[in-house]
Scaffold this motif. Structure first.
Motif, PDB file in Angstrom:
ATOM      1  N   LEU A 152     -18.675  82.488  20.235  1.00 57.76           N
ATOM      2  CA  LEU A 152     -19.532  83.468  19.557  1.00 57.76           C
ATOM      3  C   LEU A 152     -19.763  84.701  20.427  1.00 57.76           C
ATOM      4  N   LEU A 153     -20.012  84.480  21.711  1.00 57.34           N
ATOM      5  CA  LEU A 153     -20.321  85.603  22.595  1.00 57.34           C
ATOM      6  C   LEU A 153     -19.090  86.418  22.948  1.00 57.34           C
ATOM      7  N   ALA A 154     -17.898  85.864  22.723  1.00 56.23           N
ATOM      8  CA  ALA A 154     -16.659  86.605  22.984  1.00 56.23           C
ATOM      9  C   ALA A 154     -16.340  87.588  21.865  1.00 56.23           C
ATOM     10  N   GLN A 155     -17.024  87.463  20.738  1.00 61.42           N
ATOM     11  CA  GLN A 155     -16.774  88.362  19.615  1.00 61.42           C
ATOM     12  C   GLN A 155     -17.447  89.706  19.872  1.00 61.42           C
ATOM     13  N   PRO A 156     -16.931  90.774  19.279  1.00 58.16           N
ATOM     14  CA  PRO A 156     -17.523  92.101  19.498  1.00 58.16           C
ATOM     15  C   PRO A 156     -18.984  92.182  19.056  1.00 58.16           C
ATOM     16  N   ALA A 157     -19.328  91.430  18.022  1.00 61.69           N
ATOM     17  CA  ALA A 157     -20.708  91.383  17.538  1.00 61.69           C
ATOM     18  C   ALA A 157     -20.987  89.963  17.061  1.00 61.69           C
ATOM     19  N   LEU A 158     -22.219  89.545  17.212  1.00 58.74           N
ATOM     20  CA  LEU A 158     -22.605  88.213  16.765  1.00 58.74           C
ATOM     21  C   LEU A 158     -22.474  88.142  15.249  1.00 58.74           C
ATOM     22  N   PRO A 159     -21.783  87.119  14.738  1.00 61.23           N
ATOM     23  CA  PRO A 159     -21.618  87.026  13.285  1.00 61.23           C
ATOM     24  C   PRO A 159     -22.914  86.582  12.606  1.00 61.23           C
ATOM     25  N   GLY A 160     -22.891  86.629  11.286  1.00 62.66           N
ATOM     26  CA  GLY A 160     -24.017  86.156  10.505  1.00 62.66           C
ATOM     27  C   GLY A 160     -24.133  84.644  10.592  1.00 62.66           C
ATOM     28  N   LEU A 161     -25.162  84.110   9.972  1.00 65.23           N
ATOM     29  CA  LEU A 161     -25.456  82.678  10.085  1.00 65.23           C
ATOM     30  C   LEU A 161     -24.353  81.809   9.498  1.00 65.23           C
ATOM     31  N   ALA A 162     -23.843  82.142   8.331  1.00 70.04           N
ATOM     32  CA  ALA A 162     -22.780  81.320   7.726  1.00 70.04           C
ATOM     33  C   ALA A 162     -21.552  81.296   8.624  1.00 70.04           C
ATOM     34  N   GLU A 163     -21.179  82.443   9.149  1.00 70.16           N
ATOM     35  CA  GLU A 163     -20.007  82.521  10.012  1.00 70.16           C
ATOM     36  C   GLU A 163     -20.237  81.804  11.341  1.00 70.16           C
ATOM     37  N   ALA A 164     -21.452  81.903  11.881  1.00 66.71           N
ATOM     38  CA  ALA A 164     -21.769  81.215  13.139  1.00 66.71           C
ATOM     39  C   ALA A 164     -21.750  79.699  12.931  1.00 66.71           C
ATOM     40  N   PHE A 165     -22.279  79.226  11.794  1.00 67.81           N
ATOM     41  CA  PHE A 165     -22.193  77.792  11.486  1.00 67.81           C
ATOM     42  C   PHE A 165     -20.737  77.363  11.316  1.00 67.81           C
ATOM     43  N   ASP A 166     -19.921  78.216  10.721  1.00 63.62           N
ATOM     44  CA  ASP A 166     -18.505  77.900  10.563  1.00 63.62           C
ATOM     45  C   ASP A 166     -17.827  77.783  11.929  1.00 63.62           C
ATOM     46  N   THR A 167     -18.135  78.691  12.825  1.00 61.52           N
ATOM     47  CA  THR A 167     -17.578  78.620  14.182  1.00 61.52           C
ATOM     48  C   THR A 167     -18.008  77.333  14.867  1.00 61.52           C
ATOM     49  N   LEU A 168     -19.281  76.977  14.729  1.00 55.12           N
ATOM     50  CA  LEU A 168     -19.774  75.731  15.319  1.00 55.12           C
ATOM     51  C   LEU A 168     -19.061  74.536  14.721  1.00 55.12           C
ATOM     52  N   ALA A 169     -18.942  74.509  13.409  1.00 56.08           N
ATOM     53  CA  ALA A 169     -18.280  73.385  12.728  1.00 56.08           C
ATOM     54  C   ALA A 169     -16.844  73.231  13.189  1.00 56.08           C
ATOM     55  N   MET A 170     -16.108  74.319  13.213  1.00 58.55           N
ATOM     56  CA  MET A 170     -14.697  74.245  13.603  1.00 58.55           C
ATOM     57  C   MET A 170     -14.538  73.873  15.075  1.00 58.55           C
ATOM     58  N   THR A 171     -15.417  74.363  15.912  1.00 63.12           N
ATOM     59  CA  THR A 171     -15.372  74.010  17.333  1.00 63.12           C
ATOM     60  C   THR A 171     -15.583  72.510  17.502  1.00 63.12           C
ATOM     61  N   LEU A 172     -16.560  71.958  16.799  1.00 67.56           N
ATOM     62  CA  LEU A 172     -16.831  70.524  16.908  1.00 67.56           C
ATOM     63  C   LEU A 172     -15.701  69.701  16.295  1.00 67.56           C
ATOM     64  N   LEU A 173     -15.189  70.131  15.150  1.00 64.86           N
ATOM     65  CA  LEU A 173     -14.112  69.393  14.492  1.00 64.86           C
ATOM     66  C   LEU A 173     -12.830  69.380  15.316  1.00 64.86           C
ATOM     67  N   GLU A 174     -12.533  70.497  15.951  1.00 62.68           N
ATOM     68  CA  GLU A 174     -11.262  70.624  16.672  1.00 62.68           C
ATOM     69  C   GLU A 174     -11.358  70.274  18.154  1.00 62.68           C
ATOM     70  N   GLY A 175     -12.547  70.356  18.731  1.00 64.07           N
ATOM     71  CA  GLY A 175     -12.631  70.245  20.173  1.00 64.07           C
ATOM     72  C   GLY A 175     -13.346  69.028  20.726  1.00 64.07           C
ATOM     73  N   ILE A 176     -13.949  68.226  19.866  1.00 59.07           N
ATOM     74  CA  ILE A 176     -14.720  67.091  20.350  1.00 59.07           C
ATOM     75  C   ILE A 176     -14.167  65.817  19.741  1.00 59.07           C
ATOM     76  N   GLY A 177     -13.888  64.860  20.580  1.00 63.47           N
ATOM     77  CA  GLY A 177     -13.338  63.593  20.117  1.00 63.47           C
ATOM     78  C   GLY A 177     -14.407  62.634  19.632  1.00 63.47           C
TER      79      GLY A 177
END
Length: 151
Positions: free
Chosen positions: A55-80
């Motif tokens: 999230l912090l690497a993006q030029p601007a912090l996204p809205g809530l739906a997009e931030a939740f999507d980033t969190l969801a995808m990070t957890l789905l793809e990066g955590i066993g």
């Protein structure tokens, strides 16, 4: 008077959530150690921190739906283990329910919470009483919806 939040400017909520998980990393592992292998806080902190960095690497912090999507995808793809699919599905439900919306009020939050819990339920067949995450999610959702119905 109905309270609402503008979703486009609420991505910081996810950063606050990440900070809370990281602040409680040791406690989450401690309580997991009572019934499991004691690594829950470590894994949660790892996945949530990866999301923060994204999230912090993006030029601007996204809205809530997009931030939740980033969190969801990070957890789905990066955590066993089971944590990635369960929590990823939960936050994906929020992201999908809020996508394309401008505002969130109490009713929209209830609908998003319902979709998030439904997402977790779709991953497995756990029900209340099975000593799983559903023992907290379903009663919390039901209590919220009951309070909403009562005004």
């Amino acid at each position: 008077m109905s309270q609402t939040i503008a979703l486009a400017s609420a991505g910081g909520v996810v950063l606050d959530l990440i900070a809370t998980i990281n602040d409680n990393r040791a406690y989450l592992s401690e309580i997991d150690g009572a019934i499991g292998d004691g690594d829950h806080g470590i894994n949660m902190s790892k996945g949530f921190s990866q999301c923060r960095d994204s999230l912090l690497a993006q030029p601007a912090l996204p809205g809530l739906a997009e931030a939740f999507d980033t969190l969801a995808m990070t957890l789905l793809e990066g955590i066993g283990g089971s944590m990635g699919p369960l929590y990823g599905s939960f936050f994906m439900g929020f992201a999908e329910a809020l996508a394309g919306q401008q505002q969130m009020d109490a009713q929209r939050f209830g609908a998003a919470l319902t979709q998030a819990v439904d997402g977790v339920e779709s991953v497995g067949n756990a029900k209340v009483g099975d000593k799983t995450l559903m023992d907290t999610l379903i009663p919390a959702r039901d209590a919220y919806l009951a309070a909403l119905a009562q005004g």
